[in-house]
Design a protein around this motif. Sequence first.
Motif: not given
Lengths: 369, 369
Positions: A246, A258-259, A261-262, A339
């Motif tokens: 990230t 990515t979202r 994972l975050l 990020e």
Amino acid sequence: METELSRNLGIEHAIFGFTPFPAVAAAISRAGGLGVLGAVRYTAPDDLARDLDWMTDHVDGKPYGLDVVMPARKVEGVTEADVEAMIPEGHRRFVQETLARHGVPELAEGEASGWRITGWMEEVARGQLDVAFDHPIALLANALGSPPADVIARAHAQGVLVAALAGSAKHARRHAEAGIDIIVAQGYEAGGHTGEIASMVLVPEVVDAVGPLPVLAAGGIGSGGQVAAGLALGAQGVWLGSLWLTTEEADLHSRALTRKLLAAGSGDTVRSRALTGKPARQLRTEWTDAWDDQAGPGTLPMPLQGLLVADAVSRIQKYEIGSLLGTPVGQIVGSMDTERSVQAVFDDLTRGFERAVDRVNRIAGRSAP
Amino acid sequence: METELSRNLGIEHAIFGFTPFPAVAAAISRAGGLGVLGAVRYTAPDDLARDLDWMTDHVDGKPYGLDVVMPARKVEGVTEADVEAMIPEGHRRFVQETLARHGVPELAEGEASGWRITGWMEEVARGQLDVAFDHPIALLANALGSPPADVIARAHAQGVLVAALAGSAKHARRHAEAGIDIIVAQGYEAGGHTGEIASMVLVPEVVDAVGPLPVLAAGGIGSGGQVAAGLALGAQGVWLGSLWLTTEEADLHSRALTRKLLAAGSGDTVRSRALTGKPARQLRTEWTDAWDDQAGPGTLPMPLQGLLVADAVSRIQKYEIGSLLGTPVGQIVGSMDTERSVQAVFDDLTRGFERAVDRVNRIAGRSAP
């Protein structure tokens, strides 16, 4: 953060960063760690050569490494088509039915799968090595057992240190006997292929088993406190993979991923055979659930499973099918919630390490020097 | 090894030792830690009173604690007989068939099962608490969620700190809201009931979730390096259970079991529902394999499973049936390879901690003060 190993490699901090992204690997090396580029997704040696050229130009003269997936035992004369032919029809049908149930569109005619992982094949890995040894790599890591003896010898002849991942003391001893220079003790909580033993127990066990050979602690490390913990366990450095996914320099080709994972918590991963046929920790999704479901056909052994699902994984990623979208990642994903640049992540690790050292010194009743 | 919590409790070292054996608990307190006696196997309050009297006389005036297994929610009017009646006949048959297949003799007529765990029942736990509060306990720990509000209030009124085990940040937050004073963050690698998150990830996550409430690191800790790692992760102390099982003061009632523990490797445990109905890490045996086998009937929920297997476990232990003989224990069992006194184990922890602090100081480039 200096150990005998980090001094030997000429890096400032004993932090090793594994990543499939050249921009991330280069940034890790520039920050004072050792960036290690994962080669398994490169099919064409020229692509790898291009990216290693780029890295050589972007590390400010600092060392970097390469990670390959090379089986120690060569299987003579087996082609990708031979392996494809071993996949049962029922499993192919299960893949298509699962994709259809979730409304996943087809790839375009002739579109290649970015997830077609062939780096594990002898011929592909050999091609990668020829490229790698033409570049100033400082470290060659192998994610699948010890590399063949001639590869170790070639590395040593060029002054390249060889590292191998181990999930148990027994594997670590086998690596040591094969002439490996660095053991990466990868705990249960790590992303990707892992065994059952957690880092807290595995790292000192491996240190005891192979010392004075240097050991890196891998699995569950994403903060300076965790770096300090890994080093307190006897490691000569830490090996981090998930944390970089990230970073701003990473290119996952999917904002949705990515979202995800975050947003994920530490409990949102699963150790599943769905991706490669061997247990690998990854985001838990309806895709991994389908493979782990007793009602399904179950997974195939490596390398069949990886070939079976390659196109499917590409389609899931391309069309960003939220319920199926996953990636290898460790339990540390729970702490990955912003990020940031690689440099910012790195600074956080080194500063957090200093604070953790302050902390244990206070507990030990030692005044800060 | 001093933290705010250890100072509050008046102990020399922030090492908490959980054990079912009064002699071990007393020796831990005498050595400068906090010995915590597990109460779950006491059925008669008088037996517990006798052992707490003994401990009070054998801790040299130092503090000690008690660990109970008390459900937060009371189930009104349910007797042990009611619970017994809920066990399906097929499961009873499976127990007898498995025992018969391994040639396990019957208990003698009227012989009580030492494994009949009833401490989880409201009435039994209440009786234990009445006894406990008549003794100078410094800590009351609960292994099964937060204790009921009135128990927490009673403890606080007597100046007793209350601790509760948590396998996730969510559980830890719930404990904090209930007024718990100390959270024991118990990782995947721990013996007994555990969640899926390994200590390396769980401890800092729980510290972040409930700070400034003190957190103890539990799971995977059996050396001074692991103590240092737990403290580097932000814990205010460490909680160890498995390590004491092979001390000279422990009384497992089975030399065969002690030998099995001494011989076991870190990979010889399994997280299974076989013993209580909830996932608990224990030695892997043909007994746990039978319950985890998909061909078998599977386990029942807590508390049914515990009642179902109580007599069987007693028979296995009494007749020392090697292939079935097990006990709750963590992955740290791999490092438990000699029988030593509690004091020797404790000295090893404190000296190893000092060496680990030296080590991280060297890595951080700080000269020894």
